[in-house]
Design a protein around this motif. Sequence first.
Motif, PDB file in Angstrom:
ATOM      1  N   LEU A  19       0.713  -1.091   0.152  1.00 40.94           N
ATOM      2  CA  LEU A  19       0.164   0.207  -0.154  1.00 40.94           C
ATOM      3  C   LEU A  19       0.709   1.347   0.059  1.00 40.94           C
ATOM      4  O   LEU A  19       1.691   1.491   0.489  1.00 40.94           O
ATOM      5  CB  LEU A  19      -0.955   0.074   1.165  1.00 40.94           C
ATOM      6  N   SER A  20       0.269   2.413  -0.490  1.00 44.71           N
ATOM      7  CA  SER A  20       0.713   3.575  -0.556  1.00 44.71           C
ATOM      8  C   SER A  20      -0.132   4.619   0.308  1.00 44.71           C
ATOM      9  O   SER A  20      -0.638   4.181   1.247  1.00 44.71           O
ATOM     10  CB  SER A  20       0.725   4.332  -2.070  1.00 44.71           C
ATOM     11  N   VAL A  21       0.151   5.861   0.025  1.00 44.73           N
ATOM     12  CA  VAL A  21      -0.551   6.707   1.064  1.00 44.73           C
ATOM     13  C   VAL A  21      -1.074   8.203   0.235  1.00 44.73           C
ATOM     14  O   VAL A  21      -0.471   8.660  -0.616  1.00 44.73           O
ATOM     15  CB  VAL A  21       0.681   7.225   2.095  1.00 44.73           C
ATOM     16  N   ALA A  22      -2.268   8.675   0.814  1.00 49.72           N
ATOM     17  CA  ALA A  22      -2.738   9.876   0.680  1.00 49.72           C
ATOM     18  C   ALA A  22      -2.661  10.657   1.810  1.00 49.72           C
ATOM     19  O   ALA A  22      -1.783  11.252   2.447  1.00 49.72           O
ATOM     20  CB  ALA A  22      -4.104   9.773   0.005  1.00 49.72           C
ATOM     21  N   VAL A 169      13.443   8.865   3.450  1.00 46.01           N
ATOM     22  CA  VAL A 169      13.832   9.101   2.125  1.00 46.01           C
ATOM     23  C   VAL A 169      12.520   9.515   1.591  1.00 46.01           C
ATOM     24  O   VAL A 169      11.470   9.828   2.223  1.00 46.01           O
ATOM     25  CB  VAL A 169      14.261   7.819   1.388  1.00 46.01           C
ATOM     26  N   THR A 170      12.265   9.916   0.148  1.00 42.37           N
ATOM     27  CA  THR A 170      11.306  10.279  -0.559  1.00 42.37           C
ATOM     28  C   THR A 170      10.885   9.377  -1.480  1.00 42.37           C
ATOM     29  O   THR A 170      11.925   8.805  -2.090  1.00 42.37           O
ATOM     30  CB  THR A 170      11.655  11.644  -1.278  1.00 42.37           C
ATOM     31  N   VAL A 171       9.708   8.833  -1.601  1.00 44.98           N
ATOM     32  CA  VAL A 171       9.171   7.892  -2.599  1.00 44.98           C
ATOM     33  C   VAL A 171       7.978   8.474  -3.104  1.00 44.98           C
ATOM     34  O   VAL A 171       7.070   8.929  -2.621  1.00 44.98           O
ATOM     35  CB  VAL A 171       8.657   6.618  -1.854  1.00 44.98           C
ATOM     36  N   VAL A 201       3.718   2.895   2.315  1.00 41.57           N
ATOM     37  CA  VAL A 201       3.666   3.330   0.863  1.00 41.57           C
ATOM     38  C   VAL A 201       3.993   2.433  -0.207  1.00 41.57           C
ATOM     39  O   VAL A 201       3.453   2.579  -1.227  1.00 41.57           O
ATOM     40  CB  VAL A 201       4.445   4.716   0.925  1.00 41.57           C
ATOM     41  N   LYS A 202       5.182   1.726   0.095  1.00 40.20           N
ATOM     42  CA  LYS A 202       5.666   0.842  -0.906  1.00 40.20           C
ATOM     43  C   LYS A 202       6.353  -0.335  -0.183  1.00 40.20           C
ATOM     44  O   LYS A 202       6.806  -0.081   0.715  1.00 40.20           O
ATOM     45  CB  LYS A 202       6.759   1.631  -1.860  1.00 40.20           C
ATOM     46  N   ILE A 203       6.527  -1.269  -0.937  1.00 42.17           N
ATOM     47  CA  ILE A 203       7.377  -2.537  -0.319  1.00 42.17           C
ATOM     48  C   ILE A 203       7.986  -2.965  -1.474  1.00 42.17           C
ATOM     49  O   ILE A 203       7.288  -3.425  -2.685  1.00 42.17           O
ATOM     50  CB  ILE A 203       6.373  -3.429   0.370  1.00 42.17           C
TER      51      ILE A 203
END
Length: 243
Positions: A19-22, A169-171, A201-203
Motif C-alpha cells: 500500500l501507498s499513502v494519501a 527518504v522520498t518515494v 507507501v511501498k514494499i
Amino acid sequence: MRRRPAIQASTLVCACAVLSVAGCADSEPPGKRFRGKSADRIAAEAVRATRDAGSVRVTGAVRREGSAIGVDIRVDARGNCVGRMTGEGGRADIIRTGHTAYIRGNDKFWANAAGGREAAGSADRLAGRWVRTPAGQAPISGVCDKRGFLTAADGGGAHPKGMSKGETVTVDGKEVLALQRRTDDERTTVYVAAHGRPYIVKITQGKGAAKGDLNFTDYNEPVKATPPPADRVVEPAADLGGA
C-alpha cells in the motif's frame, strides 16, 4: 501436465505486497513520529493502519522465475474489487462485488487457468465476455483480499519481527521511513509514511532478477465495482478449470 493457476495472488504476496499513502498532511517531523519506537513497532502500526484503510489501489509488478506479473487493482474493505492482472502472456480484467467475481481474460489466461490446456471452443465462447464465478473459487480470488497483500510486511503474523530502521527518504514525492529486513535469500524494504496516517507507501521484496515492488495509492477512495451487462456474462465451464 502440472496444473498452473492463471495468475495467483499468492505469487504476488510471496514476492512483495501492499500500500501507498494519501492521508492528511501534518506538521510533525518524521524524526519525532518515530522517536523511541522500535522498527518492529513502527511496522506493526503501519500494518494496522493499512489493514484498516477503507480502500486502496495496488499497482506494480514482480518477477518470479523470469516471469513478470503485474497488477492494477482497486479493492475496499468489503471485498469489492476492480482492476487487471497480467502475467505469463495472460491478461484478465476483474470485477468482484459481493460474493461474485467476473473475469474477462484473454486466451492465454484461460489456458493457464486450465493447466496449460487449450480449452476447446473457449476462444469463441469467451471473446469479449465475462465469466461469472463464486468469488472464493475464482482463479484470482486472493487478489481481491486487501489483507493478503500485507503478508510481506507482517511476515504472515500479527506482529512484524526482524525489522531495522533505515533512512528517511522520498518515494513518489512522499517522505517515508524505510524499514528493512534481510535474510540470506531475500531482502524486504517497507516504506512507511512520515506524515498523516502511517500507511505503508511501498514494499520491495526479493533481489536480483526476482526483485519486485508494489505501490499503493488512492486510499479510502470509492471502489466502483459494477457487474457487467447480463448479455456479456457467461457461466463457468469445467474445461476452464472451474473458472
